[in-house]
Scaffold this motif. Structure first.
Motif, mmCIF file in Angstrom:
data_model
loop_
_atom_site.group_PDB
_atom_site.id
_atom_site.type_symbol
_atom_site.label_atom_id
_atom_site.label_comp_id
_atom_site.label_asym_id
_atom_site.label_seq_id
_atom_site.Cartn_x
_atom_site.Cartn_y
_atom_site.Cartn_z
ATOM 1 N N LYS A 150 14.705 30.656 -14.407
ATOM 2 C CA LYS A 150 13.886 29.298 -14.158
ATOM 3 C C LYS A 150 13.344 28.844 -12.693
ATOM 4 O O LYS A 150 14.070 29.076 -12.062
ATOM 5 C CB LYS A 150 14.751 27.975 -14.853
ATOM 6 N N GLU A 151 12.170 28.884 -12.666
ATOM 7 C CA GLU A 151 11.426 28.808 -11.502
ATOM 8 C C GLU A 151 11.997 27.266 -11.064
ATOM 9 O O GLU A 151 11.706 26.170 -11.637
ATOM 10 C CB GLU A 151 9.957 28.724 -11.413
ATOM 11 N N ILE A 152 12.635 27.367 -9.769
ATOM 12 C CA ILE A 152 12.882 26.210 -8.929
ATOM 13 C C ILE A 152 11.926 25.479 -8.031
ATOM 14 O O ILE A 152 11.718 24.298 -7.777
ATOM 15 C CB ILE A 152 14.145 26.204 -8.227
ATOM 16 N N GLY A 153 11.170 26.228 -7.579
ATOM 17 C CA GLY A 153 10.228 25.918 -6.520
ATOM 18 C C GLY A 153 9.670 27.320 -5.742
ATOM 19 O O GLY A 153 9.881 28.115 -6.041
ATOM 20 N N ARG A 154 9.013 26.868 -4.640
ATOM 21 C CA ARG A 154 8.651 28.071 -3.604
ATOM 22 C C ARG A 154 9.541 28.524 -2.621
ATOM 23 O O ARG A 154 10.122 27.646 -2.087
ATOM 24 C CB ARG A 154 7.248 27.440 -3.108
ATOM 25 N N CYS A 155 9.577 29.681 -2.725
ATOM 26 C CA CYS A 155 10.434 30.546 -1.426
ATOM 27 C C CYS A 155 9.782 29.797 -0.153
ATOM 28 O O CYS A 155 8.643 30.270 0.281
ATOM 29 C CB CYS A 155 10.179 31.888 -1.928
ATOM 30 N N LEU A 156 10.839 29.464 0.528
ATOM 31 C CA LEU A 156 10.339 28.752 1.921
ATOM 32 C C LEU A 156 9.970 30.248 2.841
ATOM 33 O O LEU A 156 9.218 29.924 3.901
ATOM 34 C CB LEU A 156 11.467 28.190 2.697
ATOM 35 N N SER A 157 10.572 31.346 2.535
ATOM 36 C CA SER A 157 10.298 32.374 3.314
ATOM 37 C C SER A 157 8.951 33.230 3.050
ATOM 38 O O SER A 157 8.207 33.537 4.083
ATOM 39 C CB SER A 157 11.194 33.550 3.234
ATOM 40 N N CYS A 158 8.725 33.425 2.023
ATOM 41 C CA CYS A 158 7.291 34.180 1.526
ATOM 42 C C CYS A 158 6.274 33.385 0.586
ATOM 43 O O CYS A 158 5.346 33.933 0.322
ATOM 44 C CB CYS A 158 7.640 35.614 1.059
ATOM 45 N N GLY A 159 6.831 32.303 0.026
ATOM 46 C CA GLY A 159 6.159 31.585 -0.867
ATOM 47 C C GLY A 159 5.937 31.931 -2.188
ATOM 48 O O GLY A 159 5.316 31.527 -3.201
ATOM 49 N N GLY A 160 6.828 32.915 -2.624
ATOM 50 C CA GLY A 160 7.313 33.321 -4.048
ATOM 51 C C GLY A 160 7.945 32.398 -4.592
ATOM 52 O O GLY A 160 8.068 31.188 -4.343
ATOM 53 N N ASN A 161 8.128 32.717 -5.811
ATOM 54 C CA ASN A 161 9.030 31.755 -6.926
ATOM 55 C C ASN A 161 10.419 31.918 -6.497
ATOM 56 O O ASN A 161 11.012 32.847 -6.491
ATOM 57 C CB ASN A 161 8.867 32.020 -8.252
ATOM 58 N N LEU A 162 11.110 30.530 -6.269
ATOM 59 C CA LEU A 162 12.462 30.728 -6.171
ATOM 60 C C LEU A 162 12.965 30.510 -7.477
ATOM 61 O O LEU A 162 12.692 29.516 -8.355
ATOM 62 C CB LEU A 162 12.983 29.587 -5.251
#
Length: 142
Positions: A53-65
């Motif tokens: 499940k997507e939690i939010g945006r990756c802080l490093s690259c902007g991908g899906n966390l």
């Protein structure tokens, strides 16, 4: 099939012929599906239905966390080798999904209590904070 069933009803066709035709047609369909099944790949559908499940945006690259079994990690790991991840357990404390979401949106978690010191008695409390210069999560003491 409906027309053939009507013909049976009206005495113009045989039930045995209908059953033989139905069996033959079913075998053809099943064999086609069996052959096509060799190339089926359900992984994308499983990911959407029951997978991470997507939690939010990756802080490093902007991908899906996305949430994994023991950590939250970037879905771009394979695509661009993004190694951003956050363990669900750290120093004896569970990092809650709520805190992860807060970190992703504000850059910091709420104060998290109960971290255990390495090999020492006692615990400490910290905020987990995204350090954009270091490109990592760091402890920020109260």
């Amino acid at each position: 099939m409906e027309r053939y069933l009507d013909d049976i009803k009206n005495g113009k066709a045989s039930v045995d012929d209908f059953l033989k035709r139905t069996e033959k047609m079913s075998l053809i369909v099943l064999n086609e599906l069996k052959e096509k099944s060799k190339t089926w790949n359900f992984s994308e559908q499983l990911i959407q239905d029951i997978g991470p499940k997507e939690i939010g945006r990756c802080l490093s690259c902007g991908g899906n966390l996305i949430e994994r079994d023991k950590f939250y990690g970037c879905s771009n790991y394979s695509a661009n080798n993004c190694t951003f991840s956050i363990p669900k357990q750290k120093a004896g404390v569970t990092i809650t999904k709520v805190n992860i979401e807060k970190l992703l949106t504000t850059g910091t978690t709420s104060l998290i209590k109960g971290f255990k010191k390495n090999g020492k008695d006692g615990t400490f409390s910290v905020f987990l904070v995204w350090d954009s210069i270091k490109q990592s999560i760091v402890y920020k003491f109260q």
